[in-house]
Design a protein around this motif. Sequence first.
Motif: not given
Length: 172
Positions: A101-119
């Motif tokens: 999350a980013i403080p004071a930002c209404a949007q939390a971390l999210d991403l499109r399901a099914g997209v190959p992702t590495l964190l």
Amino acid sequence: MRGQIILSHGSDSGPGATKISALATRAEALGWRTQRPDFRAHDGHGHAAAVAPRVVQLCEAIAACEAPPVLVGSSMGAFASALASLEMPVAALFLLATPPAIPACAQALDLRAGVPTLLVHGWRDELCPVDGVRDFAARRRLPLLLLDDDHRLLASMDMIAAQFGVLLGALA
């Protein structure tokens, strides 16, 4: 050429940032085209206010690509890349030092399901504590590479570049 990669720098950084530059060099050596948008004009308005314009700029860059690109981001760049994946098709996400999350930002971390992702995240990240990204990855069953490093991840660049190469190889 194999495809397009858009690399997004973090706040208080720029397109020539160490991680972004190293990953662009790695991708180009493997035959990928890269671009590094400059988000510094947005970052001067504060973290929360920078999110939406970064996402808009990223979506415009994605729309200009011939095919869905791979998005790479560091910190705020990772956050914006994930959100852009909700709006535009992308081939994959490679996200470093990602804040949940980013403080004071209404949007939390999210991403499109099914997209190959590495964190990729540092155990000692002083800006984005590991618990938040670990919980995010667990809820979505995403791969998460945890390294003995801090937010900048500079001590782990060889490992990060190797993992990036593996991801790109799987997409080629």
